[in-house]
Design a protein around this motif. Sequence first.
Motif, PDB file in Angstrom:
ATOM      1  N   LYS A  11      34.476  81.695 -16.786  1.00 41.71           N
ATOM      2  CA  LYS A  11      35.163  80.467 -17.128  1.00 41.71           C
ATOM      3  C   LYS A  11      35.902  79.962 -15.898  1.00 41.71           C
ATOM      4  N   ALA A  12      35.627  78.695 -15.532  1.00 34.82           N
ATOM      5  CA  ALA A  12      36.276  78.081 -14.377  1.00 34.82           C
ATOM      6  C   ALA A  12      36.802  76.712 -14.756  1.00 34.82           C
ATOM      7  N   TYR A  13      37.845  76.287 -14.082  1.00 31.65           N
ATOM      8  CA  TYR A  13      38.410  74.958 -14.272  1.00 31.65           C
ATOM      9  C   TYR A  13      38.311  74.193 -12.953  1.00 31.65           C
ATOM     10  N   LYS A  14      38.085  72.887 -13.061  1.00 36.57           N
ATOM     11  CA  LYS A  14      37.968  72.052 -11.868  1.00 36.57           C
ATOM     12  C   LYS A  14      39.346  71.753 -11.298  1.00 36.57           C
ATOM     13  N   GLN A  15      39.434  71.859  -9.987  1.00 34.95           N
ATOM     14  CA  GLN A  15      40.663  71.513  -9.291  1.00 34.95           C
ATOM     15  C   GLN A  15      40.370  70.395  -8.290  1.00 34.95           C
ATOM     16  N   TYR A  16      41.121  69.296  -8.373  1.00 33.88           N
ATOM     17  CA  TYR A  16      40.937  68.141  -7.495  1.00 33.88           C
ATOM     18  C   TYR A  16      42.102  68.069  -6.509  1.00 33.88           C
ATOM     19  N   PRO A  17      41.821  67.735  -5.254  1.00 35.24           N
ATOM     20  CA  PRO A  17      42.913  67.637  -4.267  1.00 35.24           C
ATOM     21  C   PRO A  17      43.892  66.515  -4.586  1.00 35.24           C
ATOM     22  N   THR A  18      43.393  65.415  -5.176  1.00 38.68           N
ATOM     23  CA  THR A  18      44.250  64.303  -5.584  1.00 38.68           C
ATOM     24  C   THR A  18      43.722  63.732  -6.895  1.00 38.68           C
ATOM     25  N   LYS A  31      26.755  61.620  -7.296  1.00 35.19           N
ATOM     26  CA  LYS A  31      27.200  62.865  -7.890  1.00 35.19           C
ATOM     27  C   LYS A  31      27.718  63.859  -6.855  1.00 35.19           C
ATOM     28  N   VAL A  32      28.429  63.374  -5.858  1.00 36.78           N
ATOM     29  CA  VAL A  32      29.000  64.263  -4.846  1.00 36.78           C
ATOM     30  C   VAL A  32      30.241  64.939  -5.437  1.00 36.78           C
ATOM     31  N   PRO A  33      30.230  66.274  -5.528  1.00 39.28           N
ATOM     32  CA  PRO A  33      31.399  66.952  -6.120  1.00 39.28           C
ATOM     33  C   PRO A  33      32.615  66.824  -5.216  1.00 39.28           C
ATOM     34  N   ARG A  34      33.724  66.472  -5.804  1.00 42.81           N
ATOM     35  CA  ARG A  34      34.969  66.332  -5.056  1.00 42.81           C
ATOM     36  C   ARG A  34      36.027  67.315  -5.572  1.00 42.81           C
ATOM     37  N   HIS A  35      35.559  68.367  -6.198  1.00 41.77           N
ATOM     38  CA  HIS A  35      36.469  69.357  -6.760  1.00 41.77           C
ATOM     39  C   HIS A  35      36.067  70.753  -6.283  1.00 41.77           C
ATOM     40  N   SER A  36      36.977  71.667  -6.461  1.00 40.88           N
ATOM     41  CA  SER A  36      36.690  73.091  -6.289  1.00 40.88           C
ATOM     42  C   SER A  36      36.861  73.769  -7.646  1.00 40.88           C
ATOM     43  N   LEU A  37      36.279  74.950  -7.796  1.00 38.30           N
ATOM     44  CA  LEU A  37      36.361  75.670  -9.066  1.00 38.30           C
ATOM     45  C   LEU A  37      37.372  76.801  -8.974  1.00 38.30           C
ATOM     46  N   LYS A  38      38.226  76.875  -9.951  1.00 40.94           N
ATOM     47  CA  LYS A  38      39.182  77.971 -10.080  1.00 40.94           C
ATOM     48  C   LYS A  38      38.683  78.885 -11.185  1.00 40.94           C
ATOM     49  N   TRP A  39      38.156  80.060 -10.805  1.00 37.06           N
ATOM     50  CA  TRP A  39      37.585  80.980 -11.785  1.00 37.06           C
ATOM     51  C   TRP A  39      38.692  81.826 -12.417  1.00 37.06           C
ATOM     52  N   ILE A  40      38.722  81.799 -13.736  1.00 41.18           N
ATOM     53  CA  ILE A  40      39.690  82.603 -14.479  1.00 41.18           C
ATOM     54  C   ILE A  40      39.092  83.961 -14.805  1.00 41.18           C
ATOM     55  N   GLY A  73      35.184  81.644 -29.336  1.00 42.52           N
ATOM     56  CA  GLY A  73      34.620  80.299 -29.347  1.00 42.52           C
ATOM     57  C   GLY A  73      35.639  79.187 -29.260  1.00 42.52           C
ATOM     58  N   THR A  74      36.925  79.512 -29.103  1.00 41.99           N
ATOM     59  CA  THR A  74      37.921  78.449 -28.973  1.00 41.99           C
ATOM     60  C   THR A  74      37.902  77.825 -27.580  1.00 41.99           C
ATOM     61  N   THR A  75      37.266  78.500 -26.627  1.00 40.79           N
ATOM     62  CA  THR A  75      37.041  77.962 -25.287  1.00 40.79           C
ATOM     63  C   THR A  75      35.573  78.172 -24.938  1.00 40.79           C
ATOM     64  N   GLN A  76      34.963  77.176 -24.320  1.00 41.29           N
ATOM     65  CA  GLN A  76      33.545  77.269 -23.968  1.00 41.29           C
ATOM     66  C   GLN A  76      33.380  77.827 -22.558  1.00 41.29           C
ATOM     67  N   PRO A  77      32.399  78.705 -22.355  1.00 48.01           N
ATOM     68  CA  PRO A  77      32.213  79.311 -21.038  1.00 48.01           C
ATOM     69  C   PRO A  77      31.593  78.348 -20.035  1.00 48.01           C
ATOM     70  N   THR A  78      31.879  78.594 -18.765  1.00 46.97           N
ATOM     71  CA  THR A  78      31.227  77.860 -17.687  1.00 46.97           C
ATOM     72  C   THR A  78      29.855  78.448 -17.401  1.00 46.97           C
ATOM     73  N   GLU A  79      29.750  79.763 -17.549  1.00 49.05           N
ATOM     74  CA  GLU A  79      28.476  80.444 -17.355  1.00 49.05           C
ATOM     75  C   GLU A  79      28.424  81.656 -18.271  1.00 49.05           C
ATOM     76  N   LEU A 217      39.792  97.504 -18.176  1.00 50.60           N
ATOM     77  CA  LEU A 217      40.837  96.953 -17.323  1.00 50.60           C
ATOM     78  C   LEU A 217      40.303  95.737 -16.583  1.00 50.60           C
ATOM     79  N   LEU A 218      40.938  94.583 -16.813  1.00 47.79           N
ATOM     80  CA  LEU A 218      40.611  93.360 -16.083  1.00 47.79           C
ATOM     81  C   LEU A 218      41.560  93.201 -14.906  1.00 47.79           C
ATOM     82  N   ASN A 219      41.018  92.808 -13.775  1.00 43.33           N
ATOM     83  CA  ASN A 219      41.827  92.553 -12.589  1.00 43.33           C
ATOM     84  C   ASN A 219      41.215  91.372 -11.843  1.00 43.33           C
ATOM     85  N   ASN A 220      42.015  90.340 -11.654  1.00 40.84           N
ATOM     86  CA  ASN A 220      41.532  89.116 -10.997  1.00 40.84           C
ATOM     87  C   ASN A 220      40.294  88.541 -11.683  1.00 40.84           C
ATOM     88  N   GLY A 221      40.282  88.588 -13.006  1.00 42.84           N
ATOM     89  CA  GLY A 221      39.212  87.967 -13.774  1.00 42.84           C
ATOM     90  C   GLY A 221      37.927  88.750 -13.873  1.00 42.84           C
TER      91      GLY A 221
END
Length: 405
Positions: A11-18, A31-40, A73-79, A217-221
Amino acid sequence: MGSVRVQGLGKAYKQYPTRWARLAEWLVPGKVPRHSLKWIVRDIDLSLAPGEAVGIIGVNGAGKSTLLKLITGTTQPTEGHVEVHGRLAALLELGMGFHPDFTGRQNVFMAGQLIGMSVEELRAAMPDIEAFAEIGDYIDQPVRVYSSGMQVRLAFAVATARRPDVLIVDEALSVGDAYFQHKSFERVRQFRSQGTTLMIVSHDRAAMMAICDRVVLLNNGRVEVQGPPEQVMDYYNALIAEREGSSIVQSEANGRIQTSSGTGEATVSKVWLENAQGEPVEAVNVGEPVTLCVRAQVLKPVARLVLGYMIKDRLGQPMYGTNTHHMDQVLSDVPAGEEIEFRFAFPLNLGPGSYSVTTALTSTETHLTDNYEWRDLAHVFVVVNLNRRQFVGSSWIEPTVEIIR
Protein backbone atom coordinates in the motif's frame (compact mmCIF):
# COMPACT_ATOMS: atom_id res chain seq x y z
CA MET A 1 -13.32 -22.56 9.35
CA GLY A 2 -11.71 -19.42 7.97
CA SER A 3 -8.34 -18.78 6.41
CA VAL A 4 -6.40 -15.77 5.12
CA ARG A 5 -3.82 -15.57 2.34
CA VAL A 6 -1.85 -12.46 1.46
CA GLN A 7 0.49 -12.32 -1.55
CA GLY A 8 2.79 -9.47 -2.58
CA LEU A 9 0.64 -7.00 -0.67
CA GLY A 10 1.59 -3.34 -0.73
CA LYS A 11 0.00 0.00 0.00
CA ALA A 12 1.42 3.36 -1.10
CA TYR A 13 0.15 6.92 -1.05
CA LYS A 14 1.02 9.62 -3.58
CA GLN A 15 3.12 12.51 -2.38
CA TYR A 16 3.24 15.75 -4.42
CA PRO A 17 5.93 18.42 -3.95
CA THR A 18 3.28 21.17 -4.27
CA ARG A 19 -0.48 21.40 -4.64
CA TRP A 20 0.01 22.64 -8.20
CA ALA A 21 1.87 19.44 -9.10
CA ARG A 22 -1.27 17.45 -8.30
CA LEU A 23 -3.35 19.70 -10.57
CA ALA A 24 -0.76 19.53 -13.34
CA GLU A 25 -0.75 15.74 -13.24
CA TRP A 26 -4.50 15.75 -13.74
CA LEU A 27 -4.64 18.35 -16.51
CA VAL A 28 -1.39 18.20 -18.49
CA PRO A 29 -1.54 15.64 -21.30
CA GLY A 30 1.08 12.90 -21.55
CA LYS A 31 0.41 11.33 -18.17
CA VAL A 32 3.78 12.45 -16.80
CA PRO A 33 3.85 11.46 -13.11
CA ARG A 34 4.56 14.40 -10.84
CA HIS A 35 4.39 12.49 -7.58
CA SER A 36 6.47 10.07 -5.56
CA LEU A 37 5.12 7.03 -3.72
CA LYS A 38 5.25 6.67 0.04
CA TRP A 39 5.04 2.94 0.79
CA ILE A 40 3.37 2.06 4.06
CA VAL A 41 3.58 -1.71 3.62
CA ARG A 42 5.17 -3.65 0.79
CA ASP A 43 5.98 -7.22 -0.29
CA ILE A 44 3.86 -8.79 2.43
CA ASP A 45 3.41 -12.55 2.01
CA LEU A 46 1.42 -14.11 4.80
CA SER A 47 -1.01 -16.95 5.32
CA LEU A 48 -3.21 -18.01 8.22
CA ALA A 49 -4.31 -21.60 8.31
CA PRO A 50 -7.81 -22.46 9.57
CA GLY A 51 -7.88 -22.21 13.35
CA GLU A 52 -4.44 -20.58 13.60
CA ALA A 53 -3.78 -17.58 15.86
CA VAL A 54 -1.21 -15.09 14.56
CA GLY A 55 0.02 -11.99 16.36
CA ILE A 56 1.27 -8.87 14.60
CA ILE A 57 3.79 -6.64 16.38
CA GLY A 58 6.02 -3.71 15.43
CA VAL A 59 6.94 -0.21 16.48
CA ASN A 60 4.56 2.68 15.76
CA GLY A 61 4.48 3.35 12.03
CA ALA A 62 5.56 -0.17 11.09
CA GLY A 63 2.35 -0.72 9.07
CA LYS A 64 0.38 -2.98 11.42
CA SER A 65 -2.97 -1.17 11.24
CA THR A 66 -2.62 -0.62 7.49
CA LEU A 67 -2.07 -4.35 6.98
CA LEU A 68 -5.24 -5.17 8.93
CA LYS A 69 -7.25 -2.61 6.95
CA LEU A 70 -6.02 -4.14 3.70
CA ILE A 71 -7.02 -7.61 4.85
CA THR A 72 -10.48 -6.49 5.96
CA GLY A 73 -11.04 -4.50 2.76
CA THR A 74 -11.49 -1.07 4.35
CA THR A 75 -8.41 0.06 2.39
CA GLN A 76 -7.56 -1.04 -1.15
CA PRO A 77 -4.05 -2.28 -1.94
CA THR A 78 -1.69 -0.63 -4.40
CA GLU A 79 -0.28 -4.01 -5.35
CA GLY A 80 -0.83 -7.66 -4.47
CA HIS A 81 -4.04 -9.28 -3.33
CA VAL A 82 -5.82 -10.74 -0.30
CA GLU A 83 -7.96 -13.88 -0.06
CA VAL A 84 -10.23 -14.35 2.95
CA HIS A 85 -12.31 -17.51 3.25
CA GLY A 86 -15.13 -17.53 5.77
CA ARG A 87 -17.11 -14.93 7.70
CA LEU A 88 -14.83 -12.15 8.96
CA ALA A 89 -15.29 -9.85 11.94
CA ALA A 90 -12.88 -7.04 12.75
CA LEU A 91 -12.34 -4.53 15.51
CA LEU A 92 -9.87 -2.09 14.02
CA GLU A 93 -10.59 1.30 15.51
CA LEU A 94 -12.43 2.50 18.56
CA GLY A 95 -16.12 2.84 17.79
CA MET A 96 -15.57 2.30 14.06
CA GLY A 97 -18.90 2.72 12.29
CA PHE A 98 -20.65 4.29 15.29
CA HIS A 99 -22.60 7.51 14.79
CA PRO A 100 -22.13 9.82 17.79
CA ASP A 101 -25.70 11.17 17.69
CA PHE A 102 -27.37 7.76 17.66
CA THR A 103 -27.89 5.67 20.76
CA GLY A 104 -25.81 2.64 21.53
CA ARG A 105 -28.75 0.39 20.65
CA GLN A 106 -29.25 2.08 17.27
CA ASN A 107 -25.53 1.80 16.57
CA VAL A 108 -25.61 -1.90 17.40
CA PHE A 109 -28.14 -2.45 14.62
CA MET A 110 -26.17 -0.34 12.14
CA ALA A 111 -22.77 -1.80 12.94
CA GLY A 112 -24.17 -5.33 13.10
CA GLN A 113 -25.64 -5.08 9.62
CA LEU A 114 -22.30 -3.79 8.32
CA ILE A 115 -20.69 -7.08 9.38
CA GLY A 116 -23.44 -9.12 7.73
CA MET A 117 -25.93 -9.78 10.50
CA SER A 118 -29.64 -9.48 9.79
CA VAL A 119 -32.03 -7.40 11.86
CA GLU A 120 -33.60 -10.59 13.22
CA GLU A 121 -30.20 -11.93 14.29
CA LEU A 122 -29.38 -8.65 15.99
CA ARG A 123 -32.69 -8.59 17.86
CA ALA A 124 -32.00 -12.11 19.12
CA ALA A 125 -28.40 -11.25 20.06
CA MET A 126 -29.22 -7.90 21.70
CA PRO A 127 -29.59 -9.25 25.28
CA ASP A 128 -26.19 -10.97 25.03
CA ILE A 129 -24.60 -7.83 23.55
CA GLU A 130 -25.96 -5.70 26.38
CA ALA A 131 -24.83 -8.22 28.99
CA PHE A 132 -21.31 -8.46 27.57
CA ALA A 133 -20.82 -4.70 27.10
CA GLU A 134 -22.04 -3.97 30.66
CA ILE A 135 -22.78 -0.30 30.01
CA GLY A 136 -26.21 -0.36 31.67
CA ASP A 137 -28.69 2.39 30.79
CA TYR A 138 -26.12 4.04 28.53
CA ILE A 139 -27.18 1.60 25.81
CA ASP A 140 -30.07 4.01 25.12
CA GLN A 141 -27.96 7.17 25.35
CA PRO A 142 -26.14 8.86 22.41
CA VAL A 143 -22.66 7.45 21.81
CA ARG A 144 -21.17 10.95 22.06
CA VAL A 145 -21.62 10.80 25.85
CA TYR A 146 -19.73 7.48 26.10
CA SER A 147 -16.24 7.19 27.50
CA SER A 148 -13.63 5.57 25.29
CA GLY A 149 -13.85 2.43 27.41
CA MET A 150 -17.63 2.22 26.95
CA GLN A 151 -17.27 2.58 23.19
CA VAL A 152 -14.75 -0.24 22.94
CA ARG A 153 -16.90 -2.47 25.16
CA LEU A 154 -19.89 -2.01 22.87
CA ALA A 155 -17.85 -2.27 19.67
CA PHE A 156 -16.27 -5.53 20.81
CA ALA A 157 -19.62 -6.93 21.94
CA VAL A 158 -21.09 -6.26 18.46
CA ALA A 159 -18.09 -7.59 16.54
CA THR A 160 -18.18 -10.84 18.52
CA ALA A 161 -21.96 -11.19 18.82
CA ARG A 162 -21.65 -14.37 16.79
CA ARG A 163 -18.56 -16.49 16.37
CA PRO A 164 -16.76 -15.46 13.17
CA ASP A 165 -14.61 -17.72 11.02
CA VAL A 166 -11.88 -15.05 11.05
CA LEU A 167 -11.48 -12.49 13.84
CA ILE A 168 -9.11 -9.52 13.44
CA VAL A 169 -8.45 -7.32 16.47
CA ASP A 170 -6.31 -4.19 16.55
CA GLU A 171 -4.90 -2.52 19.66
CA ALA A 172 -8.27 -0.95 20.50
CA LEU A 173 -8.70 -3.48 23.32
CA SER A 174 -5.90 -1.81 25.28
CA VAL A 175 -8.30 1.11 25.90
CA GLY A 176 -10.58 -0.98 28.07
CA ASP A 177 -10.08 -1.42 31.80
CA ALA A 178 -8.29 -4.45 33.24
CA TYR A 179 -11.54 -6.31 33.91
CA PHE A 180 -12.80 -5.87 30.35
CA GLN A 181 -9.43 -6.81 28.84
CA HIS A 182 -9.57 -10.06 30.78
CA LYS A 183 -13.17 -10.63 29.73
CA SER A 184 -12.57 -9.88 26.05
CA PHE A 185 -9.45 -12.03 25.81
CA GLU A 186 -11.39 -14.86 27.44
CA ARG A 187 -13.95 -14.60 24.63
CA VAL A 188 -11.12 -14.58 22.08
CA ARG A 189 -9.66 -17.74 23.63
CA GLN A 190 -13.12 -19.33 23.59
CA PHE A 191 -13.58 -18.53 19.88
CA ARG A 192 -10.14 -19.88 19.14
CA SER A 193 -10.90 -23.17 20.90
CA GLN A 194 -13.98 -23.42 18.68
CA GLY A 195 -11.92 -23.05 15.50
CA THR A 196 -11.89 -19.30 14.77
CA THR A 197 -8.84 -18.06 12.89
CA LEU A 198 -7.34 -15.12 14.79
CA MET A 199 -5.14 -12.18 13.83
CA ILE A 200 -4.35 -9.80 16.67
CA VAL A 201 -2.21 -6.68 17.04
CA SER A 202 -0.99 -6.15 20.59
CA HIS A 203 2.11 -5.13 22.53
CA ASP A 204 1.01 -7.27 25.46
CA ARG A 205 3.64 -9.99 25.64
CA ALA A 206 1.55 -12.15 27.98
CA ALA A 207 -1.42 -12.06 25.57
CA MET A 208 0.78 -12.97 22.61
CA MET A 209 2.39 -15.85 24.48
CA ALA A 210 -0.94 -17.16 25.77
CA ILE A 211 -3.00 -16.91 22.57
CA CYS A 212 -0.81 -16.99 19.47
CA ASP A 213 0.74 -19.91 17.61
CA ARG A 214 2.97 -17.57 15.64
CA VAL A 215 4.01 -13.91 15.76
CA VAL A 216 4.94 -11.71 12.79
CA LEU A 217 7.18 -8.69 13.30
CA LEU A 218 6.70 -5.77 10.90
CA ASN A 219 9.49 -3.24 10.52
CA ASN A 220 9.39 -0.36 8.04
CA GLY A 221 6.37 -1.87 6.31
CA ARG A 222 7.90 -5.29 5.68
CA VAL A 223 7.97 -8.63 7.45
CA GLU A 224 11.30 -8.70 9.30
CA VAL A 225 10.88 -11.96 11.17
CA GLN A 226 8.16 -14.45 12.06
CA GLY A 227 8.12 -17.54 14.19
CA PRO A 228 7.29 -18.84 17.69
CA PRO A 229 5.98 -16.10 20.02
CA GLU A 230 8.87 -16.17 22.50
CA GLN A 231 11.52 -15.98 19.79
CA VAL A 232 9.88 -13.07 17.96
CA MET A 233 8.94 -11.13 21.11
CA ASP A 234 12.56 -11.38 22.29
CA TYR A 235 13.72 -10.06 18.92
CA TYR A 236 11.19 -7.22 19.10
CA ASN A 237 12.36 -6.33 22.60
CA ALA A 238 15.90 -6.07 21.24
CA LEU A 239 14.71 -4.07 18.22
CA ILE A 240 13.06 -1.31 20.24
CA ALA A 241 16.29 -0.89 22.20
CA GLU A 242 18.42 -0.78 19.07
CA ARG A 243 20.60 2.28 18.73
CA GLU A 244 23.35 3.39 16.39
CA GLY A 245 26.25 0.93 16.60
CA SER A 246 24.21 -1.80 18.28
CA SER A 247 23.44 -5.20 16.84
CA ILE A 248 20.85 -7.96 17.20
CA VAL A 249 21.96 -11.60 17.04
CA GLN A 250 19.85 -14.74 17.31
CA SER A 251 21.47 -18.13 17.87
CA GLU A 252 20.48 -21.54 19.19
CA ALA A 253 21.04 -22.21 22.88
CA ASN A 254 19.68 -25.12 24.90
CA GLY A 255 17.49 -26.10 21.97
CA ARG A 256 15.85 -22.65 21.85
CA ILE A 257 16.56 -19.42 20.01
CA GLN A 258 18.60 -16.97 22.09
CA THR A 259 18.39 -13.25 21.29
CA SER A 260 21.22 -10.88 22.16
CA SER A 261 21.57 -7.19 21.42
CA GLY A 262 23.63 -4.22 22.49
CA THR A 263 26.41 -1.78 21.77
CA GLY A 264 29.10 -3.94 23.37
CA GLU A 265 30.62 -1.76 26.12
CA ALA A 266 30.04 -4.61 28.57
CA THR A 267 29.07 -8.27 28.33
CA VAL A 268 27.90 -11.09 30.59
CA SER A 269 30.46 -13.89 30.46
CA LYS A 270 28.84 -16.39 32.83
CA VAL A 271 25.56 -17.00 34.68
CA TRP A 272 24.94 -19.75 37.23
CA LEU A 273 22.85 -20.69 40.29
CA GLU A 274 24.30 -21.74 43.65
CA ASN A 275 22.55 -23.53 46.50
CA ALA A 276 22.88 -22.62 50.18
CA GLN A 277 26.18 -24.51 50.33
CA GLY A 278 27.67 -22.47 47.50
CA GLU A 279 27.51 -25.33 45.00
CA PRO A 280 26.43 -24.75 41.36
CA VAL A 281 23.03 -26.35 40.69
CA GLU A 282 20.84 -26.88 37.62
CA ALA A 283 17.79 -28.27 39.46
CA VAL A 284 16.37 -26.59 42.55
CA ASN A 285 13.72 -27.64 45.04
CA VAL A 286 10.66 -25.43 45.42
CA GLY A 287 11.37 -22.69 47.97
CA GLU A 288 15.06 -23.50 48.31
CA PRO A 289 17.37 -20.53 48.98
CA VAL A 290 19.63 -19.84 46.01
CA THR A 291 22.07 -17.25 44.76
CA LEU A 292 21.97 -16.08 41.17
CA CYS A 293 25.53 -15.30 40.10
CA VAL A 294 26.29 -13.13 37.08
CA ARG A 295 29.83 -12.41 35.91
CA ALA A 296 30.26 -9.37 33.67
CA GLN A 297 33.25 -8.04 31.75
CA VAL A 298 33.63 -4.34 30.96
CA LEU A 299 35.13 -3.93 27.49
CA LYS A 300 35.03 -0.13 27.25
CA PRO A 301 34.95 2.50 30.02
CA VAL A 302 31.41 3.24 31.20
CA ALA A 303 30.33 6.12 33.45
CA ARG A 304 27.47 4.14 34.98
CA LEU A 305 26.79 0.39 35.03
CA VAL A 306 23.53 -1.31 36.00
CA LEU A 307 22.86 -5.05 35.88
CA GLY A 308 19.30 -6.33 35.65
CA TYR A 309 17.89 -9.83 35.49
CA MET A 310 14.52 -11.35 34.75
CA ILE A 311 13.30 -14.89 35.41
CA LYS A 312 10.88 -16.24 32.78
CA ASP A 313 8.84 -19.43 32.62
CA ARG A 314 9.05 -21.90 29.72
CA LEU A 315 6.56 -19.79 27.71
CA GLY A 316 8.67 -16.66 28.09
CA GLN A 317 6.36 -14.91 30.53
CA PRO A 318 8.14 -12.89 33.24
CA MET A 319 8.06 -14.28 36.78
CA TYR A 320 10.24 -11.68 38.45
CA GLY A 321 12.81 -9.06 37.52
CA THR A 322 14.84 -6.31 39.11
CA ASN A 323 18.14 -4.47 38.67
CA THR A 324 20.91 -2.85 40.68
CA HIS A 325 19.47 0.62 39.98
CA HIS A 326 16.29 -0.21 41.91
CA MET A 327 18.42 -1.80 44.64
CA ASP A 328 20.68 1.28 44.96
CA GLN A 329 23.78 -0.64 43.89
CA VAL A 330 24.86 1.29 40.78
CA LEU A 331 28.54 1.20 39.78
CA SER A 332 30.16 4.44 38.58
CA ASP A 333 33.21 5.14 36.38
CA VAL A 334 34.00 1.52 35.61
CA PRO A 335 37.26 1.16 33.60
CA ALA A 336 37.77 -1.15 30.62
CA GLY A 337 39.08 -4.60 31.50
CA GLU A 338 37.36 -4.89 34.88
CA GLU A 339 35.54 -8.14 35.71
CA ILE A 340 32.61 -7.89 38.13
CA GLU A 341 30.57 -10.59 39.83
CA PHE A 342 27.02 -9.81 40.91
CA ARG A 343 25.31 -12.11 43.43
CA PHE A 344 21.55 -12.02 44.12
CA ALA A 345 20.34 -14.21 47.01
CA PHE A 346 16.65 -15.12 47.36
CA PRO A 347 14.30 -18.06 48.07
CA LEU A 348 13.21 -19.68 44.82
CA ASN A 349 9.46 -19.63 45.47
CA LEU A 350 8.50 -20.87 42.01
CA GLY A 351 6.34 -23.76 40.91
CA PRO A 352 7.83 -26.87 39.26
CA GLY A 353 8.96 -26.32 35.67
CA SER A 354 11.69 -25.00 33.43
CA TYR A 355 12.81 -21.38 33.76
CA SER A 356 15.29 -19.08 32.05
CA VAL A 357 17.25 -16.00 33.12
CA THR A 358 17.50 -12.86 30.98
CA THR A 359 20.29 -10.40 31.75
CA ALA A 360 20.67 -6.71 30.86
CA LEU A 361 23.69 -4.43 31.20
CA THR A 362 22.69 -0.76 30.93
CA SER A 363 23.42 2.67 32.36
CA THR A 364 19.94 3.29 33.82
CA GLU A 365 16.89 1.44 35.07
CA THR A 366 15.84 0.56 31.51
CA HIS A 367 17.69 -0.93 28.54
CA LEU A 368 16.08 1.62 26.23
CA THR A 369 18.69 4.30 27.03
CA ASP A 370 22.13 2.63 26.90
CA ASN A 371 21.75 -1.01 25.97
CA TYR A 372 25.28 -2.33 26.50
CA GLU A 373 23.96 -5.89 26.30
CA TRP A 374 20.60 -7.62 26.54
CA ARG A 375 20.72 -11.42 26.54
CA ASP A 376 17.73 -13.75 26.64
CA LEU A 377 18.17 -17.37 27.78
CA ALA A 378 21.45 -16.47 29.49
CA HIS A 379 20.85 -19.39 31.83
CA VAL A 380 18.26 -22.18 32.09
CA PHE A 381 17.35 -24.10 35.25
CA VAL A 382 14.66 -26.44 36.53
CA VAL A 383 12.50 -26.24 39.64
CA VAL A 384 11.27 -29.54 41.12
CA ASN A 385 8.96 -30.34 44.01
CA LEU A 386 10.83 -32.75 46.26
CA ASN A 387 9.12 -32.32 49.62
CA ARG A 388 6.42 -29.63 49.42
CA ARG A 389 2.69 -30.27 49.51
CA GLN A 390 1.17 -30.63 46.07
CA PHE A 391 0.10 -27.33 44.48
CA VAL A 392 -0.49 -25.77 41.07
CA GLY A 393 0.73 -22.51 39.62
CA SER A 394 3.95 -20.68 38.96
CA SER A 395 4.51 -19.43 42.53
CA TRP A 396 4.90 -21.18 45.87
CA ILE A 397 2.99 -19.13 48.43
CA GLU A 398 1.85 -21.83 50.84
CA PRO A 399 -0.62 -20.48 53.40
CA THR A 400 -1.45 -21.42 56.96
CA VAL A 401 -5.04 -22.51 57.41
CA GLU A 402 -7.51 -21.55 60.10
CA ILE A 403 -10.99 -23.01 60.07
CA ILE A 404 -13.65 -21.51 62.29
CA ARG A 405 -16.93 -23.37 62.79
